[in-house]
Design a protein around this motif. Structure first.
Motif, PDB file in Angstrom:
ATOM      1  N   LEU A  29       1.634 -13.968   7.451  1.00 36.83           N
ATOM      2  CA  LEU A  29       0.672 -13.505   8.449  1.00 36.83           C
ATOM      3  C   LEU A  29      -0.198 -12.369   7.916  1.00 36.83           C
ATOM      4  CD1 LEU A  29       2.788 -13.552  11.726  1.00 36.83           C
ATOM      5  CD2 LEU A  29       0.833 -15.001  11.180  1.00 36.83           C
ATOM      6  N   LEU A  30       0.425 -11.428   7.228  1.00 35.80           N
ATOM      7  CA  LEU A  30      -0.339 -10.312   6.672  1.00 35.80           C
ATOM      8  C   LEU A  30      -1.303 -10.790   5.594  1.00 35.80           C
ATOM      9  CD1 LEU A  30       2.507  -7.652   6.505  1.00 35.80           C
ATOM     10  CD2 LEU A  30       0.506  -7.603   8.017  1.00 35.80           C
ATOM     11  N   ARG A  31      -0.833 -11.693   4.742  1.00 38.61           N
ATOM     12  CA  ARG A  31      -1.690 -12.231   3.665  1.00 38.61           C
ATOM     13  C   ARG A  31      -2.904 -12.940   4.253  1.00 38.61           C
ATOM     14  NH1 ARG A  31      -2.279 -17.121   1.947  1.00 38.61           N
ATOM     15  NH2 ARG A  31      -0.365 -17.953   2.842  1.00 38.61           N
TER      16      ARG A  31
ATOM     17  N   LEU B 192      -6.250 -13.332   1.904  1.00 41.34           N
ATOM     18  CA  LEU B 192      -5.870 -13.662   0.533  1.00 41.34           C
ATOM     19  C   LEU B 192      -5.179 -15.016   0.475  1.00 41.34           C
ATOM     20  CD1 LEU B 192      -4.257 -10.311  -0.679  1.00 41.34           C
ATOM     21  CD2 LEU B 192      -6.549 -11.148  -1.161  1.00 41.34           C
ATOM     22  N   SER B 193      -5.450 -15.750  -0.570  1.00 42.63           N
ATOM     23  CA  SER B 193      -4.697 -16.972  -0.834  1.00 42.63           C
ATOM     24  C   SER B 193      -3.408 -16.578  -1.553  1.00 42.63           C
ATOM     25  CB  SER B 193      -5.511 -17.907  -1.723  1.00 42.63           C
ATOM     26  OG  SER B 193      -5.691 -17.314  -3.001  1.00 42.63           O
ATOM     27  N   CYS B 194      -2.457 -17.496  -1.647  1.00 37.91           N
ATOM     28  CA  CYS B 194      -1.233 -17.229  -2.416  1.00 37.91           C
ATOM     29  C   CYS B 194      -1.581 -16.972  -3.883  1.00 37.91           C
ATOM     30  CB  CYS B 194      -0.256 -18.399  -2.303  1.00 37.91           C
ATOM     31  SG  CYS B 194       0.609 -18.476  -0.741  1.00 37.91           S
ATOM     32  N   ASP B 195      -2.571 -17.699  -4.381  1.00 40.81           N
ATOM     33  CA  ASP B 195      -2.993 -17.512  -5.771  1.00 40.81           C
ATOM     34  C   ASP B 195      -3.516 -16.093  -6.004  1.00 40.81           C
ATOM     35  OD1 ASP B 195      -2.308 -20.105  -6.466  1.00 40.81           O
ATOM     36  OD2 ASP B 195      -4.306 -20.884  -6.032  1.00 40.81           O
ATOM     37  N   GLU B 196      -4.359 -15.619  -5.080  1.00 41.76           N
ATOM     38  CA  GLU B 196      -4.933 -14.281  -5.236  1.00 41.76           C
ATOM     39  C   GLU B 196      -3.854 -13.212  -5.082  1.00 41.76           C
ATOM     40  OE1 GLU B 196      -7.633 -11.219  -5.951  1.00 41.76           O
ATOM     41  OE2 GLU B 196      -7.709 -13.357  -6.415  1.00 41.76           O
ATOM     42  N   LEU B 197      -2.967 -13.363  -4.107  1.00 46.54           N
ATOM     43  CA  LEU B 197      -1.881 -12.393  -3.957  1.00 46.54           C
ATOM     44  C   LEU B 197      -0.998 -12.409  -5.193  1.00 46.54           C
ATOM     45  CD1 LEU B 197      -0.250 -10.306  -2.446  1.00 46.54           C
ATOM     46  CD2 LEU B 197       0.896 -12.177  -1.217  1.00 46.54           C
ATOM     47  N   GLY B 198      -0.730 -13.592  -5.717  1.00 47.94           N
ATOM     48  CA  GLY B 198       0.071 -13.691  -6.942  1.00 47.94           C
ATOM     49  C   GLY B 198      -0.570 -12.961  -8.105  1.00 47.94           C
ATOM     50  N   ARG B 199      -1.895 -13.124  -8.239  1.00 48.93           N
ATOM     51  CA  ARG B 199      -2.605 -12.433  -9.315  1.00 48.93           C
ATOM     52  C   ARG B 199      -2.505 -10.924  -9.134  1.00 48.93           C
ATOM     53  NH1 ARG B 199      -6.923  -9.928 -10.248  1.00 48.93           N
ATOM     54  NH2 ARG B 199      -7.917 -10.225  -8.241  1.00 48.93           N
ATOM     55  N   ARG B 200      -2.723 -10.475  -7.906  1.00 53.07           N
ATOM     56  CA  ARG B 200      -2.696  -9.035  -7.635  1.00 53.07           C
ATOM     57  C   ARG B 200      -1.294  -8.432  -7.789  1.00 53.07           C
ATOM     58  NH1 ARG B 200      -6.326  -7.607  -2.386  1.00 53.07           N
ATOM     59  NH2 ARG B 200      -8.314  -8.443  -3.099  1.00 53.07           N
ATOM     60  N   ALA B 201      -0.280  -9.205  -7.415  1.00 52.60           N
ATOM     61  CA  ALA B 201       1.091  -8.688  -7.432  1.00 52.60           C
ATOM     62  C   ALA B 201       1.821  -8.985  -8.736  1.00 52.60           C
ATOM     63  CB  ALA B 201       1.877  -9.283  -6.261  1.00 52.60           C
TER      64      ALA B 201
ATOM     65  N   GLY C 195       0.167  -5.731  -4.056  1.00 50.32           N
ATOM     66  CA  GLY C 195      -0.772  -6.848  -4.047  1.00 50.32           C
ATOM     67  C   GLY C 195      -1.548  -6.960  -2.747  1.00 50.32           C
ATOM     68  N   LEU C 196      -0.923  -6.550  -1.656  1.00 48.50           N
ATOM     69  CA  LEU C 196      -1.583  -6.564  -0.351  1.00 48.50           C
ATOM     70  C   LEU C 196      -2.354  -5.268  -0.084  1.00 48.50           C
ATOM     71  CD1 LEU C 196       1.349  -8.060   1.752  1.00 48.50           C
ATOM     72  CD2 LEU C 196      -0.808  -9.204   1.243  1.00 48.50           C
ATOM     73  N   SER C 197      -2.234  -4.298  -1.002  1.00 48.80           N
ATOM     74  CA  SER C 197      -2.824  -2.955  -0.815  1.00 48.80           C
ATOM     75  C   SER C 197      -2.339  -2.364   0.507  1.00 48.80           C
ATOM     76  CB  SER C 197      -4.354  -3.013  -0.848  1.00 48.80           C
ATOM     77  OG  SER C 197      -4.803  -3.515  -2.077  1.00 48.80           O
ATOM     78  N   MET C 198      -1.025  -2.428   0.688  1.00 48.56           N
ATOM     79  CA  MET C 198      -0.414  -2.028   1.948  1.00 48.56           C
ATOM     80  C   MET C 198       0.796  -1.141   1.651  1.00 48.56           C
ATOM     81  SD  MET C 198       1.235  -4.712   4.626  1.00 48.56           S
ATOM     82  CE  MET C 198      -0.398  -5.306   5.046  1.00 48.56           C
ATOM     83  N   PRO C 199       0.978  -0.089   2.429  1.00 51.06           N
ATOM     84  CA  PRO C 199       2.174   0.734   2.222  1.00 51.06           C
ATOM     85  C   PRO C 199       3.453  -0.094   2.407  1.00 51.06           C
ATOM     86  CG  PRO C 199       0.655   1.792   3.769  1.00 51.06           C
ATOM     87  CD  PRO C 199       0.134   0.410   3.520  1.00 51.06           C
ATOM     88  N   LEU C 200       4.435   0.164   1.582  1.00 47.09           N
ATOM     89  CA  LEU C 200       5.693  -0.577   1.633  1.00 47.09           C
ATOM     90  C   LEU C 200       6.330  -0.565   3.024  1.00 47.09           C
ATOM     91  CD1 LEU C 200       7.700  -2.117  -0.264  1.00 47.09           C
ATOM     92  CD2 LEU C 200       8.950   0.015  -0.370  1.00 47.09           C
ATOM     93  N   PRO C 201       6.381   0.581   3.723  1.00 48.98           N
ATOM     94  CA  PRO C 201       6.985   0.560   5.069  1.00 48.98           C
ATOM     95  C   PRO C 201       6.285  -0.393   6.039  1.00 48.98           C
ATOM     96  CG  PRO C 201       6.783   2.813   4.309  1.00 48.98           C
ATOM     97  CD  PRO C 201       6.044   1.936   3.319  1.00 48.98           C
ATOM     98  N   GLU C 202       4.986  -0.545   5.897  1.00 43.43           N
ATOM     99  CA  GLU C 202       4.258  -1.461   6.785  1.00 43.43           C
ATOM    100  C   GLU C 202       4.632  -2.915   6.490  1.00 43.43           C
ATOM    101  OE1 GLU C 202      -0.311  -2.623   8.019  1.00 43.43           O
ATOM    102  OE2 GLU C 202       0.044  -0.739   6.974  1.00 43.43           O
ATOM    103  N   LEU C 203       4.849  -3.219   5.225  1.00 44.22           N
ATOM    104  CA  LEU C 203       5.214  -4.588   4.852  1.00 44.22           C
ATOM    105  C   LEU C 203       6.599  -4.953   5.367  1.00 44.22           C
ATOM    106  CD1 LEU C 203       4.685  -7.243   3.361  1.00 44.22           C
ATOM    107  CD2 LEU C 203       5.472  -6.131   1.267  1.00 44.22           C
TER     108      LEU C 203
END
Length: 124
Positions: A22-24, A29-38, A66-74
């Protein structure tokens, strides 16, 4: 006798996978883009989203970056209030990104090549 709290990780893994998806999508972001970023394989991310992977803290931190999101939010367990408009915007952003990538690839492929008969001169 087993403690049910010790062996109930399956639900948390599936909940985390749904939250990640849901956040992605909300971010666009696609899974491919998140994968590249992460720095993770996109198929691994898809497996996480299906709840098929038990994750290490290192992987969760990579996803957070990869999501540019703080860990606690994830890892927050509060349900995400996903408005249909938010979901639509995320999907549209992914489609625009995919369309842009396809145009760029097409432009690279077609450089120096004459157009084929019947092919549109401007495919957009």
């Amino acid at each position: 006798m087993t403690d049910p709290q010790i062996h109930s990780a399956g639900n948390e893994v599936q909940d985390f996978g749904r939250r990640l998806q849901l956040l992605r999508i909300r971010i666009g972001l696609s899974c491919d883009e998140l994968g590249r970023r992460a720095g993770l394989n996109p198929q691994y991310i898809r497996s996480i989203e299906r709840g098929g992977r038990d994750l290490s803290l290192t992987t969760i931190a990579a996803l957070s970056a990869g999501l540019s999101m703080p860990l606690p939010e994830l890892v927050d367990t509060t349900p995400i209030r996903q408005a249909p408009a938010d979901m639509q915007e995320g999907v549209l952003a992914m489609l625009r990104s995919a369309h842009r990538i396809l145009r760029e690839r097409r432009a690279m492929t077609n450089r120096g090549q004459p157009r084929r008969p019947g092919e549109l001169s401007n495919p957009d």
